[in-house]
Design a protein around this motif. Structure first.
Motif, mmCIF file in Angstrom:
data_model
loop_
_atom_site.group_PDB
_atom_site.id
_atom_site.type_symbol
_atom_site.label_atom_id
_atom_site.label_comp_id
_atom_site.label_asym_id
_atom_site.label_seq_id
_atom_site.Cartn_x
_atom_site.Cartn_y
_atom_site.Cartn_z
ATOM 1 N N GLN A 259 0.827 -1.206 0.000
ATOM 2 C CA GLN A 259 0.000 0.000 0.000
ATOM 3 C C GLN A 259 0.867 1.263 0.000
ATOM 4 O OE1 GLN A 259 -2.547 -0.571 3.440
ATOM 5 N NE2 GLN A 259 -4.227 -1.327 2.167
ATOM 6 N N GLN A 263 0.718 4.062 -2.815
ATOM 7 C CA GLN A 263 0.334 5.424 -2.456
ATOM 8 C C GLN A 263 1.372 6.436 -2.926
ATOM 9 O OE1 GLN A 263 -0.278 5.069 1.771
ATOM 10 N NE2 GLN A 263 -2.225 3.987 1.532
ATOM 11 N N GLU A 274 -4.802 1.895 -7.800
ATOM 12 C CA GLU A 274 -4.166 0.986 -6.847
ATOM 13 C C GLU A 274 -4.900 -0.348 -6.867
ATOM 14 O OE1 GLU A 274 -3.438 2.671 -2.941
ATOM 15 O OE2 GLU A 274 -3.434 4.700 -3.789
#
Length: 282
Positions: A259, A263, A274
């Motif tokens: 993640q 990001q 994503e």
């Protein structure tokens, strides 16, 4: 004997693979593991993973995550090196650029678009507070030799590459080292094509077990610092510093780390979406 093709950069990080191949560890298990050096780095490996020319790659985390999002039919199967990669920022020996901030708006030499040197130029620009839309310019130079030529003939202004790999070029006066930019995540992962994961999972497990056994004890191999120093033409003190900073892994990347990479890439407009963890990792 089952043929498996694997690729990686010809750098000291991958010396454990050389040891296991030299010892015939894979052949003892019925696997003919064929290693291919990729002097062009992540971009070249991504292309060959996509085409199926190689089954596995030891590859930069940010590069393979970006390309999986863009449709590369592969997944991350394990972290290989969990410590950050220290990207050195280099200029030509006679460059007018003396500090990293001097480089704002100048031309970064990159191996290819989508490569680690390309993506980390964005990370460095953000670290410096630059506008990534207007303060970054790129010149494709393919590999380290191309960077030497590009910087010395004025085709590009700076080049980001792993600090210890380029250290001999700093020592001999080819490059100036003016700063560094560590990755904010584990630097190298092992990626495999979806086809290899699906149809040859037993071979994948065997290969990972062999390399993990070697990396677990790698720092304790007698004389490993001298061996790496001689093989990669690096000063012994530099190799010892590199060994002290480097940590190998025997586990997969975490959901949180995936993640964080996504990001960061999204914030820099390097990816458009994503993906959930299960679409990037096994």
């Amino acid at each position: 004997m089952n043929l498996v093709n694997i690729g990686g950069v010809p750098e000291h990080f991958n010396y454990p693979w050389y040891l296991t191949l030299k010892n015939g560890d894979y052949k003892k298990q019925g696997i003919n593991l064929r290693w291919q050096d990729y002097y062009g780095g992540t971009g070249d490996m991504i292309k060959d993973l996509r085409s199926g020319k190689i089954d596995l790659a030891v590859i930069l985390t940010e590069g393979i995550i970006k390309d999986i999002i863009e449709g590369n039919p592969s997944k991350i199967v394990q972290v290989f090196v969990k410590s950050p990669l220290i990207w050195g920022i280099h200029t030509a020996h006679d460059s007018k650029f003396k500090t990293v901030n001097d480089l704002k708006g100048s031309r970064a030499a990159i191996s290819r678009f989508g490569s680690g040197s390309h993506l980390m130029a964005y990370v460095n620009a953000e670290n410096q507070g630059w506008n990534v839309e207007t303060d970054l310019n790129f010149e494709v130079i393919k590999n380290l030799n191309g960077a030497v030529e590009g910087l010395l003939n004025g085709k590009a202004d700076y080049f980001m590459w792993e600090k210890f790999t380029t250290k001999p070029l700093v020592d001999n006066g080819t490059f100036n080292y003016i700063g560094s930019c560590p990755t904010p995540w584990p630097c190298f992962v092992i990626a495999a094509t979806n086809q290899f994961i699906e149809h040859r999972s037993d071979e994948l497990k065997t290969i990972l077990n062999i390399i993990n056994k070697t990396t677990t004890d790698f720092k304790n191999i007698p004389g490993i610092d001298m061996t790496i120093s001689n093989r990669y033409d690096q000063k012994l003190e530099d190799v010892r510093e590199w060994i002290s900073l480097t940590e190998w892994s025997q586990k997969n990347i975490t959901n949180k780390q995936v993640q964080e990479v996504q990001q960061k890439l999204k914030s820099l407009n390097l990816i458009s979406e994503e993906l959930p963890y299960h679409k990037i990792c096994i």
